[in-house]
Scaffold this active site. Sequence first.
Site, PDB file in Angstrom:
ATOM      1  N   HIS A 128       8.830   0.988  -3.393  1.00 29.00           N
ATOM      2  CA  HIS A 128       7.478   1.285  -3.161  1.00 29.00           C
ATOM      3  C   HIS A 128       6.498   1.144  -4.243  1.00 29.00           C
ATOM      4  CE1 HIS A 128       4.072   4.303  -2.451  1.00 29.00           C
ATOM      5  NE2 HIS A 128       4.101   3.481  -1.342  1.00 29.00           N
ATOM      6  N   HIS A 174      -2.835  -0.329  -8.048  1.00 30.04           N
ATOM      7  CA  HIS A 174      -3.080   0.683  -6.939  1.00 30.04           C
ATOM      8  C   HIS A 174      -4.645   0.996  -6.694  1.00 30.04           C
ATOM      9  CE1 HIS A 174      -1.523   4.613  -5.079  1.00 30.04           C
ATOM     10  NE2 HIS A 174      -1.670   3.825  -4.036  1.00 30.04           N
TER      11      HIS A 174
END
Length: 592
Positions: A128, A174
Amino acid sequence: MGTYRLCLCFTRKFKVTEAGPPEDVKEAFREYAQGGSHMTAEQFQRFFVNVQGESGADAQRIIEQILHRRHHIAKFTRHHIAKFTRHTLTLDDFHHYLFSADLNPPIGSEVHQDMTAPLSHYFIFTGHNSYLTGNQLSSNCSDVPIIRALKRGVRVVELDIWPNSTKDNVHVLHGRTLTTPVELVKCLKSIKEHAFAASPYPVVITLEDHLTPDLRDKVAKMLTETFGNMLYYPKSELKEFPSPEDMKYKIIVSTKPPKEYLEAKNAQEEGDSYKEKVYDEDGVEKEALDVKANGQQDDESDFDASGHDQENADSDDCELESCTSVGPVYKSLIAIHSGKPKGSLKEALKVEIDKVRRLSLSEQTLEKATESHSLKIVRFTQKNFLRIYPKGTRFNSSNYKPFVGWMHGAQMVAFNMQGYGKHLWLMHGMFRANGGCGYVKKPELLMNEHSVFDPKSKQNVQKILRVKVYMGDGWHLDFKQTDFDTYSPPDFYTRVGIAGAPADTVMKQTKKKEDDWNPVWEEEFTFPLTVPELALLRIEVHEYDMSEKDDFAGQTVLPVWELRQGIRAVPLHDRKGEQFSSVRLLMRFDFI
């Protein structure tokens, strides 16, 4: 000899002495050497068959390895050794072999499962936010953690792709956090270089796509130019996934196909939309999306903990007014489509006859869904992919219990591989199975279409695992003298237990062995198993500390279904999962 200072004037000296063979090892040697002082190859072979459960071991070759390692016998010298001792083992040789982690490991190192079933029939080692070096909010984005994960055997790499500041190139980062970006092309080149360092089986790249159509075209070019013939993309949408064997040395792209321009334009022209705040899979506020007045988001969506629609983990984040017709190239490169039908979670879990896809759920959404849709989830995962990802509040890159996903057949239980802790140790343990190739075939109980497995039902005990912890060694080589106690040698104890089905989950521990770098416990434990096909054996060593928290001294996790019976050397790992050079335990495993 170790010297520990008690105060300014006094010292205590302790000698580090190697512990001798435990009684079970002595007894085995006496029995199979038939009371003699040396064990022949034929006698050693019988030990392999009767105690270790191995019929194909080459006893003669192993004896030669042991003797060469222990005695470094030169050819000339060996020529003059008496024939009856040249190819035989003493008790110490025998013990040395049993306590050698490379010669006598607890599980095998070869791929042994059937690799010709569809990809959806396997648990897959899944990362992830694979590009993050640390926490989810302010760490660097880099190809280094991707490389590290691939070398460990991870087969699913996740990349969040965003426009750069000038909107003319693609970065991995991100989104809407303080993480520093890395260029997508750099990540792709590193994936190409290291994808098959640990395993020949396919690497899946899951893209969380936040791009405009022109940048998607650029990504398509990057993918095709970087991977060339390595990139797998079918000519039409898949009705069944290919097998790991068919996809050896292939790169597979998975994401949500971009919306057609007409769909977006029609949504605008209906004039019944309004702006609403939505969040990505990590709890970070995203740009407002058009949401229909009835509350249904125009994008394909994930579900919240109540099973209602919520922003999808792989959302298409482009502003609707900027979307234009997307050429077939980018869309055609997507081999595994993510997304779901419009509607409830129940609708999303419907199995379609001529179509396979990937569905993503957060850890807490999965837990909520299992309360009422447990059987539907298991049936869905028999054919389709289910990806589980950490909840958005895990800003420190911690992880969650993987067994909720595995017990329901979820293939892609996505973990922060740069994280830490016991849940990550379980992930490492699961994927030590099948030679560490990153694909572990799901047990038949999860694949039975006629009698769908109910993870919540009470199961009968199928097997009983008996574990004996004999002794440990190697800490004095891998640790400093005062790493555990400043004033005396360590007081080690071992914790042994099972992670798996709720009825099987338990931890037990030995007594502590005081002031000993080479502890001997010789304690036995039994573990009744209702679902042995999904059980992991947890092993941890700690050092007792009277005044503070006990010190960590090593750990490992082993798949129960892969345990080799008999007396085995078990290497231990540090907190990050890296194997120590010398620290190991001598243990015995039997199924009764």
